[in-house]
Design a protein around this motif. Sequence first.
Motif, PDB file in Angstrom:
ATOM      1  N   GLY A  35      -3.877  -1.884   6.652  1.00 43.85           N
ATOM      2  CA  GLY A  35      -4.014  -0.696   5.829  1.00 43.85           C
ATOM      3  C   GLY A  35      -3.717   0.568   6.603  1.00 43.85           C
ATOM      4  N   TRP A  36      -3.225   1.567   5.896  1.00 43.29           N
ATOM      5  CA  TRP A  36      -3.043   2.901   6.449  1.00 43.29           C
ATOM      6  C   TRP A  36      -4.117   3.824   5.878  1.00 43.29           C
ATOM      7  CZ3 TRP A  36      -0.027   4.516  10.331  1.00 43.29           C
ATOM      8  CH2 TRP A  36       1.065   3.719  10.700  1.00 43.29           C
ATOM      9  N   PHE A  37      -4.710   4.619   6.749  1.00 40.52           N
ATOM     10  CA  PHE A  37      -5.716   5.599   6.388  1.00 40.52           C
ATOM     11  C   PHE A  37      -5.337   6.941   6.983  1.00 40.52           C
ATOM     12  CE2 PHE A  37      -7.632   1.495   6.149  1.00 40.52           C
ATOM     13  CZ  PHE A  37      -8.577   1.558   5.133  1.00 40.52           C
ATOM     14  N   ARG A  38      -5.901   8.004   6.450  1.00 43.59           N
ATOM     15  CA  ARG A  38      -5.656   9.322   7.023  1.00 43.59           C
ATOM     16  C   ARG A  38      -6.935  10.143   6.985  1.00 43.59           C
ATOM     17  NH1 ARG A  38      -1.623  11.772   2.349  1.00 43.59           N
ATOM     18  NH2 ARG A  38      -3.224  12.138   0.727  1.00 43.59           N
ATOM     19  N   GLN A  39      -7.005  11.101   7.890  1.00 45.86           N
ATOM     20  CA  GLN A  39      -8.160  11.979   7.974  1.00 45.86           C
ATOM     21  C   GLN A  39      -7.680  13.400   8.238  1.00 45.86           C
ATOM     22  OE1 GLN A  39     -11.180  10.758  10.785  1.00 45.86           O
ATOM     23  NE2 GLN A  39     -12.752  11.804   9.595  1.00 45.86           N
ATOM     24  N   VAL A  48      -4.874   5.063   2.227  1.00 50.49           N
ATOM     25  CA  VAL A  48      -3.581   5.536   1.762  1.00 50.49           C
ATOM     26  C   VAL A  48      -2.759   4.407   1.149  1.00 50.49           C
ATOM     27  CG1 VAL A  48      -1.395   6.598   2.439  1.00 50.49           C
ATOM     28  CG2 VAL A  48      -3.550   7.407   3.440  1.00 50.49           C
ATOM     29  N   ALA A  49      -2.559   3.323   1.890  1.00 47.27           N
ATOM     30  CA  ALA A  49      -1.728   2.209   1.449  1.00 47.27           C
ATOM     31  C   ALA A  49      -2.049   0.986   2.278  1.00 47.27           C
ATOM     32  CB  ALA A  49      -0.241   2.551   1.566  1.00 47.27           C
ATOM     33  N   GLY A  50      -1.687  -0.197   1.771  1.00 51.12           N
ATOM     34  CA  GLY A  50      -1.913  -1.422   2.509  1.00 51.12           C
ATOM     35  C   GLY A  50      -0.978  -2.523   2.068  1.00 51.12           C
ATOM     36  N   ILE A  51      -0.838  -3.536   2.934  1.00 51.77           N
ATOM     37  CA  ILE A  51       0.013  -4.681   2.663  1.00 51.77           C
ATOM     38  C   ILE A  51      -0.530  -5.882   3.418  1.00 51.77           C
ATOM     39  CG2 ILE A  51       1.603  -4.202   4.578  1.00 51.77           C
ATOM     40  CD1 ILE A  51       3.902  -5.091   2.732  1.00 51.77           C
ATOM     41  N   ASP A  52      -0.404  -7.081   2.836  1.00 52.05           N
ATOM     42  CA  ASP A  52      -0.801  -8.293   3.528  1.00 52.05           C
ATOM     43  C   ASP A  52       0.424  -9.003   4.096  1.00 52.05           C
ATOM     44  OD1 ASP A  52      -0.343 -11.053   1.722  1.00 52.05           O
ATOM     45  OD2 ASP A  52      -0.380  -9.192   0.548  1.00 52.05           O
ATOM     46  N   ALA A  53       0.198  -9.934   5.014  1.00 49.80           N
ATOM     47  CA  ALA A  53       1.286 -10.562   5.747  1.00 49.80           C
ATOM     48  C   ALA A  53       2.254 -11.328   4.855  1.00 49.80           C
ATOM     49  CB  ALA A  53       0.718 -11.498   6.818  1.00 49.80           C
ATOM     50  N   ALA A  54       1.774 -11.856   3.736  1.00 52.62           N
ATOM     51  CA  ALA A  54       2.627 -12.582   2.807  1.00 52.62           C
ATOM     52  C   ALA A  54       3.213 -11.687   1.722  1.00 52.62           C
ATOM     53  CB  ALA A  54       1.854 -13.724   2.161  1.00 52.62           C
ATOM     54  N   ASP A  55       2.925 -10.401   1.771  1.00 58.47           N
ATOM     55  CA  ASP A  55       3.341  -9.440   0.754  1.00 58.47           C
ATOM     56  C   ASP A  55       2.892  -9.885  -0.638  1.00 58.47           C
ATOM     57  OD1 ASP A  55       4.369  -7.076  -0.171  1.00 58.47           O
ATOM     58  OD2 ASP A  55       6.466  -7.678  -0.041  1.00 58.47           O
ATOM     59  N   TYR A 102      -9.271 -10.067   1.935  1.00 60.66           N
ATOM     60  CA  TYR A 102      -9.992  -9.382   0.864  1.00 60.66           C
ATOM     61  C   TYR A 102      -9.897  -7.864   0.985  1.00 60.66           C
ATOM     62  CZ  TYR A 102     -14.045  -8.429   3.943  1.00 60.66           C
ATOM     63  OH  TYR A 102     -14.882  -7.982   4.939  1.00 60.66           O
ATOM     64  N   ALA A 103      -9.666  -7.357   2.198  1.00 63.74           N
ATOM     65  CA  ALA A 103      -9.513  -5.919   2.361  1.00 63.74           C
ATOM     66  C   ALA A 103      -8.325  -5.390   1.561  1.00 63.74           C
ATOM     67  CB  ALA A 103      -9.359  -5.578   3.841  1.00 63.74           C
ATOM     68  N   CYS A 104      -7.213  -6.102   1.587  1.00 64.55           N
ATOM     69  CA  CYS A 104      -6.058  -5.697   0.789  1.00 64.55           C
ATOM     70  C   CYS A 104      -6.323  -5.874  -0.693  1.00 64.55           C
ATOM     71  CB  CYS A 104      -4.820  -6.484   1.205  1.00 64.55           C
ATOM     72  SG  CYS A 104      -3.935  -5.810   2.627  1.00 64.55           S
ATOM     73  N   ARG A 105      -6.982  -6.948  -1.066  1.00 66.12           N
ATOM     74  CA  ARG A 105      -7.264  -7.187  -2.482  1.00 66.12           C
ATOM     75  C   ARG A 105      -8.205  -6.135  -3.054  1.00 66.12           C
ATOM     76  NH1 ARG A 105      -7.328 -13.397  -1.781  1.00 66.12           N
ATOM     77  NH2 ARG A 105      -5.164 -13.889  -2.350  1.00 66.12           N
ATOM     78  N   ARG A 106      -9.094  -5.585  -2.226  1.00 66.84           N
ATOM     79  CA  ARG A 106     -10.039  -4.581  -2.707  1.00 66.84           C
ATOM     80  C   ARG A 106      -9.494  -3.170  -2.639  1.00 66.84           C
ATOM     81  NH1 ARG A 106     -16.210  -5.967  -1.439  1.00 66.84           N
ATOM     82  NH2 ARG A 106     -15.779  -4.855   0.530  1.00 66.84           N
ATOM     83  N   GLY A 107      -8.384  -2.962  -1.928  1.00 68.95           N
ATOM     84  CA  GLY A 107      -7.649  -1.718  -2.048  1.00 68.95           C
ATOM     85  C   GLY A 107      -8.146  -0.517  -1.270  1.00 68.95           C
ATOM     86  N   GLY A 108      -8.233  -0.615   0.029  1.00 68.89           N
ATOM     87  CA  GLY A 108      -8.393   0.572   0.855  1.00 68.89           C
ATOM     88  C   GLY A 108      -9.817   1.046   1.106  1.00 68.89           C
ATOM     89  N   ARG A 109     -10.766   0.137   1.096  1.00 70.16           N
ATOM     90  CA  ARG A 109     -12.134   0.482   1.461  1.00 70.16           C
ATOM     91  C   ARG A 109     -12.252   0.486   2.976  1.00 70.16           C
ATOM     92  NH1 ARG A 109     -15.987  -2.880  -2.815  1.00 70.16           N
ATOM     93  NH2 ARG A 109     -14.655  -2.565  -4.653  1.00 70.16           N
ATOM     94  N   LEU A 110     -12.604   1.619   3.540  1.00 73.25           N
ATOM     95  CA  LEU A 110     -12.610   1.791   4.987  1.00 73.25           C
ATOM     96  C   LEU A 110     -13.464   0.747   5.701  1.00 73.25           C
ATOM     97  CD1 LEU A 110     -12.759   5.168   6.810  1.00 73.25           C
ATOM     98  CD2 LEU A 110     -14.311   3.340   7.513  1.00 73.25           C
ATOM     99  N   THR A 111     -14.623   0.433   5.142  1.00 71.40           N
ATOM    100  CA  THR A 111     -15.544  -0.476   5.808  1.00 71.40           C
ATOM    101  C   THR A 111     -15.085  -1.925   5.795  1.00 71.40           C
ATOM    102  OG1 THR A 111     -16.857  -0.588   3.772  1.00 71.40           O
ATOM    103  CG2 THR A 111     -17.542   0.999   5.447  1.00 71.40           C
ATOM    104  N   ASP A 112     -14.026  -2.251   5.057  1.00 73.92           N
ATOM    105  CA  ASP A 112     -13.492  -3.605   5.046  1.00 73.92           C
ATOM    106  C   ASP A 112     -12.660  -3.919   6.283  1.00 73.92           C
ATOM    107  OD1 ASP A 112     -14.632  -4.215   2.606  1.00 73.92           O
ATOM    108  OD2 ASP A 112     -12.775  -4.057   1.466  1.00 73.92           O
ATOM    109  N   TYR A 113     -12.250  -2.924   7.039  1.00 77.16           N
ATOM    110  CA  TYR A 113     -11.304  -3.119   8.130  1.00 77.16           C
ATOM    111  C   TYR A 113     -12.019  -3.248   9.466  1.00 77.16           C
ATOM    112  CZ  TYR A 113      -7.687  -2.379   4.732  1.00 77.16           C
ATOM    113  OH  TYR A 113      -6.865  -2.522   3.631  1.00 77.16           O
ATOM    114  N   LYS A 114     -11.534  -4.196  10.299  1.00 75.29           N
ATOM    115  CA  LYS A 114     -12.236  -4.585  11.516  1.00 75.29           C
ATOM    116  C   LYS A 114     -11.671  -3.975  12.798  1.00 75.29           C
ATOM    117  CE  LYS A 114     -14.485  -7.261   8.731  1.00 75.29           C
ATOM    118  NZ  LYS A 114     -15.821  -6.824   8.234  1.00 75.29           N
ATOM    119  N   PHE A 115     -10.373  -3.705  12.830  1.00 75.59           N
ATOM    120  CA  PHE A 115      -9.713  -3.198  14.027  1.00 75.59           C
ATOM    121  C   PHE A 115      -8.893  -1.976  13.669  1.00 75.59           C
ATOM    122  CE2 PHE A 115     -10.225  -7.780  14.544  1.00 75.59           C
ATOM    123  CZ  PHE A 115     -10.950  -7.818  15.715  1.00 75.59           C
TER     124      PHE A 115
END
Length: 125
Positions: A35-39, A48-55, A102-115
């Motif tokens: 995912g891409w985020f901005r501040q 902002v936007a996101g994509i999974d490895a299998a598109d 699930y982070a991509c499926r849920r659509g840009g929730r900051l707390t879903d991302y690990k790294f």
Amino acid sequence: HVQLVESGGGSVQAGGSLRLSCAASGATYSYPCIGWFRQAPGKQREGVAGIDAADEVRYFSDSVKDRFNISQDYATKTVYLQMNSLKAEDTGTYYCAAGFMYACRRGGRLTDYKFWGQGTQVTVS
């Protein structure tokens, strides 16, 4: 573990374009969502936007969905954010982040991302 390095930021005039890159390494197979985020200064970080490895899934925030696109290069393990028709309100530090599917499926929730990467600055004037 996943390591992420953003690049491609800079200063552009309103209406211009930039392409940001997110280079990934490590256990990317376990964290297929990027995912891409901005501040912006004084603001909370936002998705902002996101994509999974299998598109299988792509998501965009309402504020960018008609102007930005996201893609990936499997050979280099790089995810790109193409930003067009840039506006002053697009100014901020842009980060990429990795998470489970699930982070991509849920659509840009900051707390879903690990790294997270260190960020790259985008200034639109």
